[in-house]
Design a protein around this motif. Structure first.
Motif, PDB file in Angstrom:
ATOM      1  N   ALA A  46       0.861  -1.183   0.000  1.00  0.00           N
ATOM      2  CA  ALA A  46       0.000   0.000   0.000  1.00  0.00           C
ATOM      3  C   ALA A  46       0.899   1.235   0.000  1.00  0.00           C
ATOM      4  CB  ALA A  46      -0.913  -0.006   1.212  1.00  0.00           C
ATOM      5  N   VAL A  47       0.686   2.119  -0.949  1.00  0.00           N
ATOM      6  CA  VAL A  47       1.523   3.318  -1.073  1.00  0.00           C
ATOM      7  C   VAL A  47       1.496   4.123   0.225  1.00  0.00           C
ATOM      8  CG1 VAL A  47       1.851   5.501  -2.305  1.00  0.00           C
ATOM      9  CG2 VAL A  47       1.251   3.447  -3.563  1.00  0.00           C
ATOM     10  N   SER A  48       0.342   4.238   0.847  1.00  0.00           N
ATOM     11  CA  SER A  48       0.243   5.025   2.088  1.00  0.00           C
ATOM     12  C   SER A  48       1.127   4.439   3.197  1.00  0.00           C
ATOM     13  CB  SER A  48      -1.209   5.107   2.560  1.00  0.00           C
ATOM     14  OG  SER A  48      -1.722   3.815   2.812  1.00  0.00           O
ATOM     15  N   ARG A  49       1.174   3.127   3.305  1.00  0.00           N
ATOM     16  CA  ARG A  49       2.037   2.495   4.324  1.00  0.00           C
ATOM     17  C   ARG A  49       3.506   2.739   4.015  1.00  0.00           C
ATOM     18  NH1 ARG A  49       2.110  -3.014   5.025  1.00  0.00           N
ATOM     19  NH2 ARG A  49       3.184  -2.603   6.960  1.00  0.00           N
ATOM     20  N   VAL A  51       4.837   5.253   2.239  1.00  0.00           N
ATOM     21  CA  VAL A  51       5.147   6.668   2.457  1.00  0.00           C
ATOM     22  C   VAL A  51       5.218   6.982   3.949  1.00  0.00           C
ATOM     23  CG1 VAL A  51       4.294   9.031   2.165  1.00  0.00           C
ATOM     24  CG2 VAL A  51       4.238   7.447   0.241  1.00  0.00           C
ATOM     25  N   ASN A  52       4.269   6.480   4.718  1.00  0.00           N
ATOM     26  CA  ASN A  52       4.301   6.724   6.170  1.00  0.00           C
ATOM     27  C   ASN A  52       5.579   6.182   6.790  1.00  0.00           C
ATOM     28  OD1 ASN A  52       1.888   8.106   6.293  1.00  0.00           O
ATOM     29  ND2 ASN A  52       0.679   6.278   6.695  1.00  0.00           N
ATOM     30  N   SER A  53       6.013   5.028   6.352  1.00  0.00           N
ATOM     31  CA  SER A  53       7.247   4.444   6.881  1.00  0.00           C
ATOM     32  C   SER A  53       8.467   5.247   6.426  1.00  0.00           C
ATOM     33  CB  SER A  53       7.365   2.991   6.438  1.00  0.00           C
ATOM     34  OG  SER A  53       8.424   2.361   7.106  1.00  0.00           O
ATOM     35  N   LYS A  55       8.629   8.418   5.688  1.00  0.00           N
ATOM     36  CA  LYS A  55       8.654   9.682   6.412  1.00  0.00           C
ATOM     37  C   LYS A  55       8.961   9.485   7.894  1.00  0.00           C
ATOM     38  CE  LYS A  55       5.592  12.815   4.591  1.00  0.00           C
ATOM     39  NZ  LYS A  55       4.234  13.286   4.258  1.00  0.00           N
ATOM     40  N   SER A  83       1.390  15.789   4.183  1.00  0.00           N
ATOM     41  CA  SER A  83       0.910  15.512   2.827  1.00  0.00           C
ATOM     42  C   SER A  83       2.001  14.898   1.960  1.00  0.00           C
ATOM     43  CB  SER A  83       0.400  16.795   2.171  1.00  0.00           C
ATOM     44  OG  SER A  83       1.452  17.724   2.056  1.00  0.00           O
ATOM     45  N   TYR A  84       1.579  14.278   0.860  1.00  0.00           N
ATOM     46  CA  TYR A  84       2.508  13.753  -0.135  1.00  0.00           C
ATOM     47  C   TYR A  84       1.778  13.609  -1.456  1.00  0.00           C
ATOM     48  CZ  TYR A  84       0.351   9.135   0.552  1.00  0.00           C
ATOM     49  OH  TYR A  84      -0.531   8.090   0.634  1.00  0.00           O
ATOM     50  N   SER A  86       1.643  11.123  -4.763  1.00  0.00           N
ATOM     51  CA  SER A  86       2.039   9.859  -5.354  1.00  0.00           C
ATOM     52  C   SER A  86       1.424   9.810  -6.743  1.00  0.00           C
ATOM     53  CB  SER A  86       1.516   8.703  -4.500  1.00  0.00           C
ATOM     54  OG  SER A  86       1.737   7.487  -5.158  1.00  0.00           O
TER      55      SER A  86
END
Length: 108
Positions: A46-49, A51-53, A55, A83-84, A86
């Motif tokens: 998952a892109v959100s996971r 990116v969160n990792s 950051k 924010s980001y 993708s």
């Protein structure tokens, strides 16, 4: 530990995080207030996971290793904005995406 720029260390940290997700950081660059990443990741991620990792881990480690240098760059107590952006580049030639990222200024 040898002296590294914040940007170089950030890239190393983000490469390791990508490896942990079975992804590959193909390009890293950016400007003073943001970074550009070109990441090849498997569909199960998952892109959100990711990116969160990226950051979270980078912020924690950068703060630990460059305490005096990053304090001035922290926004309201955070190294990264919440924010980001993708975007998928599956249809674009990889060479064009790489060229765009390479032409960005190196952050910090």
């Amino acid at each position: 530990m040898r002296f590294l720029s914040v940007a170089t260390r950030c890239e190393e940290i983000m490469r390791k995080v990508c490896e942990d997700f079975e992804a590959e950081l193909k390009e890293f660059n950016g400007e003073k207030d943001h970074v550009h990443l070109l990441v090849h990741y498997p569909p199960k991620v998952a892109v959100s996971r990711l990116v969160n990792s990226l950051k979270g881990v980078s912020a924690r480690r950068i703060r630990q290793e460059f305490t005096g240098r990053v304090n001035q760059a922290i926004m309201h107590g955070h190294l990264w904005s919440p924010s980001y952006l993708s975007a998928s580049c599956g249809g674009a030639p990889l060479s064009i995406i790489r060229t765009y990222i390479e032409q960005q200024q190196r952050p910090l």
